[in-house]
Write a protein that holds these residues in place. Sequence first.
Motif, mmCIF file in Angstrom:
data_model
loop_
_atom_site.group_PDB
_atom_site.id
_atom_site.type_symbol
_atom_site.label_atom_id
_atom_site.label_comp_id
_atom_site.label_asym_id
_atom_site.label_seq_id
_atom_site.Cartn_x
_atom_site.Cartn_y
_atom_site.Cartn_z
ATOM 1 N N UNK A 160 0.670 -1.234 -0.035
ATOM 2 C CA UNK A 160 -0.105 -0.099 0.019
ATOM 3 C C UNK A 160 0.836 1.195 -0.045
ATOM 4 N N UNK A 161 0.393 2.421 -0.365
ATOM 5 C CA UNK A 161 0.986 3.742 -0.278
ATOM 6 C C UNK A 161 1.140 4.169 1.128
ATOM 7 N N UNK A 162 1.824 5.306 1.542
ATOM 8 C CA UNK A 162 2.167 5.426 2.913
ATOM 9 C C UNK A 162 0.863 6.174 3.377
ATOM 10 N N UNK A 163 -0.079 6.779 2.724
ATOM 11 C CA UNK A 163 -1.177 7.522 3.241
ATOM 12 C C UNK A 163 -2.241 6.148 3.626
ATOM 13 N N UNK A 164 -2.194 5.208 2.852
ATOM 14 C CA UNK A 164 -3.223 4.093 2.782
ATOM 15 C C UNK A 164 -2.811 3.472 4.056
ATOM 16 N N UNK A 165 -1.371 3.179 4.280
ATOM 17 C CA UNK A 165 -0.886 2.624 5.674
ATOM 18 C C UNK A 165 -1.283 3.470 6.990
ATOM 19 N N UNK A 168 -4.760 2.716 7.730
ATOM 20 C CA UNK A 168 -5.087 1.444 8.475
ATOM 21 C C UNK A 168 -4.637 1.655 9.833
ATOM 22 N N UNK A 169 -3.521 2.345 10.144
ATOM 23 C CA UNK A 169 -2.938 2.490 11.686
ATOM 24 C C UNK A 169 -3.923 3.537 12.200
ATOM 25 N N UNK A 170 -4.444 4.290 11.699
ATOM 26 C CA UNK A 170 -5.532 5.320 12.567
ATOM 27 C C UNK A 170 -6.717 4.654 12.766
ATOM 28 N N UNK A 171 -7.242 3.658 11.874
ATOM 29 C CA UNK A 171 -8.336 2.921 12.163
ATOM 30 C C UNK A 171 -8.181 2.097 13.323
ATOM 31 N N UNK A 172 -7.177 1.424 13.665
ATOM 32 C CA UNK A 172 -6.781 0.658 14.767
ATOM 33 C C UNK A 172 -6.595 1.516 15.881
#
Length: 237
Positions: A160-165, A168-172
């Motif tokens: 994934x792109x850094x913004x997508x990663x 994902x982290x923000x959601x966690x």
Amino acid sequence: MADASTLKVYHLPGAWGLPTVSPFCLKLDAWLRMTGIPHESITAPTPFAGPKGKAPWIELDGKKLGDSTFIVAHLAERFGVDPDAHLTPAQHGVAVAIQRLIDENLYWTMVHDRWMNEANWKQFRDIVLGGLALPVRRVLGPIARRGVKKQLEGHGIGIHEPEEIAAIGRRDVNALAAILGDQDWFFGDTPSTIDAVAYAQLVNIWRAPFESEVRRAIGQTPNLVAFIDRFAAKYYS
Ligand SMILES: N[C@@H](CCC(=O)N[C@@H](CS)C(=O)NCC(=O)O)C(=O)O
């Protein structure tokens, strides 16, 4: 004089006031503080001497054992301790799900931020490889980084792109904040193993002075910041 029944715990080096920059090593350290099991803590320069090539690992009763979760289960039985005894079966189930979110997903967003972001890597390489002589570090650094890139891709997050990663982290992080709510600990008034798991991962993102959207997300969840401080005050003051 240490004998075979002395528990020896091997972990990666520390930084930022933490005994280790590895969330898995810190999980075990925090759990040992929670349970009060006597042990000798040893800093290893690399994870390679571990039975699975990863840190942490322990030596006890003449045997080596790797993997923080296997180690915790083994020590709980061997020393007759159970910080999760007060949990209901449903809470045990939820704890497994939260731990998967942290160990198998949120962890990898942190790995990406530390190892793949150029500015962060320039600082982090001297911390994570700090136990090695400089010439060895210079050779091993790029090799280790290539290995981590492969691991990230193998996991799936690395494609994934850094913004997508970051998303994902923000959601966690937001999920953890919602689960914790206004409780002191993940299951109410009494700490349990999942609190050690969550602390070890969150503090490793929060205390590291790195550019990271996920770190920013933690800063925007006051209950998680308070949780990190509460855990540190109780077990690391
Ligand atoms: N499932 C293992 C994961 C341990 C782990 O991934 N440790 C990292 C340090 S945070 C490691 O040693 N990585 C070295 C590598 O993968 O080569 C556990 O819970 O202990």
